[in-house]
Write a protein that holds these residues in place. Structure first.
Motif, PDB file in Angstrom:
ATOM      1  N   MET A 194      -6.664  11.637 -19.220  1.00 28.90           N
ATOM      2  CA  MET A 194      -6.888  11.835 -20.455  1.00 28.90           C
ATOM      3  C   MET A 194      -5.323  12.785 -21.170  1.00 28.90           C
ATOM      4  O   MET A 194      -5.182  12.304 -22.312  1.00 28.90           O
ATOM      5  N   GLN A 195      -4.477  13.421 -20.365  1.00 26.93           N
ATOM      6  CA  GLN A 195      -3.403  13.525 -20.625  1.00 26.93           C
ATOM      7  C   GLN A 195      -2.574  12.474 -20.966  1.00 26.93           C
ATOM      8  O   GLN A 195      -1.741  12.598 -22.010  1.00 26.93           O
TER       9      GLN A 195
ATOM     10  N   ASN B  19      -3.518   9.816 -22.476  1.00 26.33           N
ATOM     11  CA  ASN B  19      -4.098   9.044 -23.663  1.00 26.33           C
ATOM     12  C   ASN B  19      -3.732  10.220 -24.625  1.00 26.33           C
ATOM     13  O   ASN B  19      -3.478   9.657 -25.856  1.00 26.33           O
ATOM     14  N   ARG B  20      -3.900  11.382 -24.407  1.00 24.08           N
ATOM     15  CA  ARG B  20      -3.442  12.368 -25.562  1.00 24.08           C
ATOM     16  C   ARG B  20      -2.067  12.230 -25.835  1.00 24.08           C
ATOM     17  O   ARG B  20      -1.696  12.318 -27.062  1.00 24.08           O
TER      18      ARG B  20
ATOM     19  N   THR C 102      -0.268  11.237 -29.530  1.00 29.13           N
ATOM     20  CA  THR C 102       0.554  12.088 -30.109  1.00 29.13           C
ATOM     21  C   THR C 102       1.985  11.188 -30.675  1.00 29.13           C
ATOM     22  O   THR C 102       2.284  11.347 -31.905  1.00 29.13           O
TER      23      THR C 102
ATOM     24  N   PHE D 175      -6.788   9.961 -30.234  1.00 30.66           N
ATOM     25  CA  PHE D 175      -7.542  11.018 -29.306  1.00 30.66           C
ATOM     26  C   PHE D 175      -8.329  12.123 -30.261  1.00 30.66           C
ATOM     27  O   PHE D 175      -7.802  12.801 -31.079  1.00 30.66           O
TER      28      PHE D 175
ATOM     29  N   LYS E 287     -11.391  14.481 -31.519  1.00 30.88           N
ATOM     30  CA  LYS E 287     -11.895  16.057 -31.259  1.00 30.88           C
ATOM     31  C   LYS E 287     -12.638  16.170 -30.009  1.00 30.88           C
ATOM     32  O   LYS E 287     -12.356  17.231 -29.435  1.00 30.88           O
TER      33      LYS E 287
ATOM     34  N   GLN F  83     -12.726  14.417 -27.364  1.00 29.32           N
ATOM     35  CA  GLN F  83     -11.968  14.196 -26.473  1.00 29.32           C
ATOM     36  C   GLN F  83     -11.066  15.400 -26.080  1.00 29.32           C
ATOM     37  O   GLN F  83     -10.762  15.674 -24.887  1.00 29.32           O
ATOM     38  N   GLU F  84     -10.462  16.084 -26.947  1.00 34.27           N
ATOM     39  CA  GLU F  84      -9.560  17.292 -26.925  1.00 34.27           C
ATOM     40  C   GLU F  84     -10.564  18.486 -26.374  1.00 34.27           C
ATOM     41  O   GLU F  84      -9.948  19.148 -25.523  1.00 34.27           O
TER      42      GLU F  84
ATOM     43  N   TYR G  27     -10.999  17.778 -22.709  1.00 33.64           N
ATOM     44  CA  TYR G  27      -9.424  17.779 -22.096  1.00 33.64           C
ATOM     45  C   TYR G  27      -9.350  19.500 -21.880  1.00 33.64           C
ATOM     46  O   TYR G  27      -8.914  19.638 -20.596  1.00 33.64           O
ATOM     47  N   GLN G  28      -9.595  20.276 -22.956  1.00 40.00           N
ATOM     48  CA  GLN G  28      -9.216  21.748 -22.586  1.00 40.00           C
ATOM     49  C   GLN G  28     -10.636  22.279 -21.750  1.00 40.00           C
ATOM     50  O   GLN G  28      -9.997  23.070 -20.874  1.00 40.00           O
TER      51      GLN G  28
END
Length: 96
Positions: free
Chosen positions: A52-53, A55-56, A60, A67, A69, A71-72, A75-76
């Motif tokens: 995921m990182q 992809n994030r 960006t 990416f 919402k 997914q964020e 991720y968090q």
């Protein structure tokens, strides 16, 4: 694994270390199994987080907003869960 540097004359600390090792050791089977299970969870979560990182970061850098919402949020959540699991296995030491 952290290794403590021992100064000569620290016999009292040795007694404390032995007591801590005995309480962790005990029969060892239950605690060891729980630690290994927690480490498996950390490894699994980290593999997901790593993907995921990537992809994030790509989203960006490309500024294409791929990416989403949800997914964020996932991720968090994974980041928080990994921190909690690591603290469970290796709690922060209290300052003296």
């Amino acid at each position: 694994m952290l290794t403590a540097i021992r100064l000569s004359g620290d016999e009292d600390d040795e007694d404390d270390d032995e007591a801590a090792n005995m309480s962790l050791g005990g029969d060892g089977s239950g605690a060891k199994a729980q630690v290994l299970e927690t480490l498996d969870l950390i490894a699994s979560d980290y593999a997901k987080l790593s993907e995921m990182q990537d992809n994030r970061i790509s989203a960006t850098l490309n500024e294409d907003g791929r990416f989403r919402k949800n997914q964020e949020e996932t991720y968090q959540k994974l980041r928080s869960e990994i921190v909690e699991l690591v603290e469970r296995v290796a709690p922060a030491q209290q300052p003296y």
